[in-house]
Design an enzyme around this catalytic site. Structure first.
Site, PDB file in Angstrom:
ATOM      1  N   GLU A   1      39.369 -20.894 -26.083  1.00  0.00           N
ATOM      2  CA  GLU A   1      40.493 -20.181 -25.487  1.00  0.00           C
ATOM      3  C   GLU A   1      41.178 -19.238 -26.470  1.00  0.00           C
ATOM      4  O   GLU A   1      41.180 -19.476 -27.675  1.00  0.00           O
ATOM      5  CB  GLU A   1      41.543 -21.191 -25.007  1.00  0.00           C
ATOM      6  CG  GLU A   1      41.024 -22.193 -23.990  1.00  0.00           C
ATOM      7  CD  GLU A   1      42.068 -23.203 -23.557  1.00  0.00           C
ATOM      8  OE1 GLU A   1      42.005 -23.637 -22.401  1.00  0.00           O
ATOM      9  OE2 GLU A   1      42.934 -23.571 -24.382  1.00  0.00           O
TER      10      GLU A   1
ATOM     11  N   CYS B   1      49.694 -27.408 -20.626  1.00  0.00           N
ATOM     12  CA  CYS B   1      48.593 -26.579 -21.134  1.00  0.00           C
ATOM     13  C   CYS B   1      47.682 -26.232 -19.959  1.00  0.00           C
ATOM     14  O   CYS B   1      47.191 -27.130 -19.278  1.00  0.00           O
ATOM     15  CB  CYS B   1      47.764 -27.324 -22.172  1.00  0.00           C
ATOM     16  SG  CYS B   1      48.674 -28.439 -23.253  1.00  0.00           S
TER      17      CYS B   1
ATOM     18  N   LYS C   1      36.504 -22.343 -13.818  1.00  0.00           N
ATOM     19  CA  LYS C   1      36.944 -23.266 -14.865  1.00  0.00           C
ATOM     20  C   LYS C   1      35.787 -24.152 -15.308  1.00  0.00           C
ATOM     21  O   LYS C   1      35.609 -24.413 -16.506  1.00  0.00           O
ATOM     22  CB  LYS C   1      38.105 -24.106 -14.323  1.00  0.00           C
ATOM     23  CG  LYS C   1      38.751 -25.043 -15.320  1.00  0.00           C
ATOM     24  CD  LYS C   1      39.931 -25.761 -14.657  1.00  0.00           C
ATOM     25  CE  LYS C   1      40.571 -26.768 -15.590  1.00  0.00           C
ATOM     26  NZ  LYS C   1      41.688 -27.487 -14.908  1.00  0.00           N
TER      27      LYS C   1
ATOM     28  N   GLU D   1      36.631 -26.751 -24.932  1.00  0.00           N
ATOM     29  CA  GLU D   1      37.577 -25.648 -24.736  1.00  0.00           C
ATOM     30  C   GLU D   1      37.216 -24.481 -25.655  1.00  0.00           C
ATOM     31  O   GLU D   1      36.782 -24.687 -26.787  1.00  0.00           O
ATOM     32  CB  GLU D   1      39.015 -26.094 -25.063  1.00  0.00           C
ATOM     33  CG  GLU D   1      39.676 -26.972 -24.020  1.00  0.00           C
ATOM     34  CD  GLU D   1      40.103 -26.209 -22.764  1.00  0.00           C
ATOM     35  OE1 GLU D   1      39.800 -24.997 -22.658  1.00  0.00           O
ATOM     36  OE2 GLU D   1      40.725 -26.828 -21.894  1.00  0.00           O
TER      37      GLU D   1
END
Length: 312
Positions: free
Chosen positions: A210, A137, A86, A208
């Site tokens: 995604e 989320c 991550k 982010e």
């Protein structure tokens, strides 16, 4: 609009001891308009069951240990040997201006009256703290039991893996234990990126990138026991109340939530019955760039949809 109690979760159930060898990657990014080039190296990551996820771990620990599902711009799985943490995927800078594209989900829970459970991310979150957003989320992970990695070619429209991930994280973040797999409806997918300039300024080190699965579920209002490291506030809102909140400059919003709501979210919500019955479900992967407020100095006009996408 009704505020909800946010008593801390006393027991986060997670991760542990048993581990499986995995392959991870270290990486450098080539020219901004090209795809990242990866050099692989062996890395030990933990396997976990959905019931023990999060136990004894803080935000930094999960950034290091969560192994994400790397996908291309059409949500196709990249080679199974390519696994990133991550932390790696969310690191943004001039050499990796859009991080690494990975799979995520945005869960929207509605009560029987059709109001959405809106949440505000905790101030302690490393990426996009204190923003208002949809119910939950997060990301499906590699190495979880039950399996959270779907192959879209065969999993559509059920997507069992992404639903397992949503159930796991709804429990971890909000203490929800009554979310049922067969009540979750996949709606669509969005491919987006955003730098966290709102928090960290024009050289933001985080962001982010995604392919985000939109999941709807209507259920009796679940008992909530939010983890204070994940959630600062929660409330049920109508469409009109949410639109009014969005007009208030004191409220800040996640870039993915803004993009989703502008590109179908309000329409799917207004047509909730059909959305929950799968009548609005589609195979699309809709791309969007973020609002200019989420563009860092290293995000250049020459960058494209495939910047930050790993070649298959």
């Amino acid at each position: 609009m009704r505020g909800l109690s946010t008593a801390p979760l006393q027991a986060l159930t997670l991760l542990a001891a048993s581990s499986l060898p995995r392959m991870a990657v270290s990486f450098t990014t080539s020219a901004p308009s090209s795809r990242p080039a990866f050099a692989t190296r062996m890395h030990q990551s933990s396997s976990s069951t959905s019931t023990d996820y999060g136990l004894g771990m803080d935000q930094q620990a999960m950034m290091e240990s969560d192994m994400l599902v790397v996908v291309d711009e059409e949500d196709r799985l990249v080679d199974s040997d390519v696994v990133v943490s991550k932390k790696q995927a969310h690191t943004f800078d001039a050499s990796q201006p859009r991080g690494i594209c990975h799979r995520a989900f945005s869960l929207f829970i509605f009560n029987p009256e059709g109001e959405m459970l809106l949440t505000q991310r905790a101030a302690s979150k490393i990426t996009f703290p204190s923003v208002w957003t949809n119910t939950c989320c997060s990301h499906p992970l590699v190495g979880m039991t039950p399996n959270e990695v779907d192959d879209p070619a065969t999993a559509y429209p059920q997507f069992d893996g992404i639903k397992h991930a949503a159930i796991r994280k709804a429990k971890h973040e909000l203490g929800i234990t009554t979310l049922q797999h067969d009540k979750i409806q996949f709606v669509s997918r969005f491919h987006y990126w955003a730098s966290d300039t709102q928090t960290h300024g024009p050289q933001a080190p985080w962001g982010e990138h995604e392919v985000d699965y939109i999941l709807f579920c209507q259920m009796e209002e679940p008992a909530l026991n939010p983890d204070p490291e994940e959630v600062a506030n929660a409330k049920y809102v109508s469409i009109e109340e949410l639109k009014a909140m969005m007009q208030d400059p004191q409220n800040i919003w996640s870039p993915w939530f803004l993009g989703i709501m502008e590109r179908g979210g309000f329409d799917w919500w207004a047509d909730l019955k059909n959305s929950l019955e799968g009548k609005n479900t589609n195979m699309d992967v809709t791309f969007f760039d973020p609002d200019p407020a989420f563009v860092a100095e290293y995000n250049l006009p020459s960058h494209t949809r495939t910047t930050g996408v790993v070649s298959r």
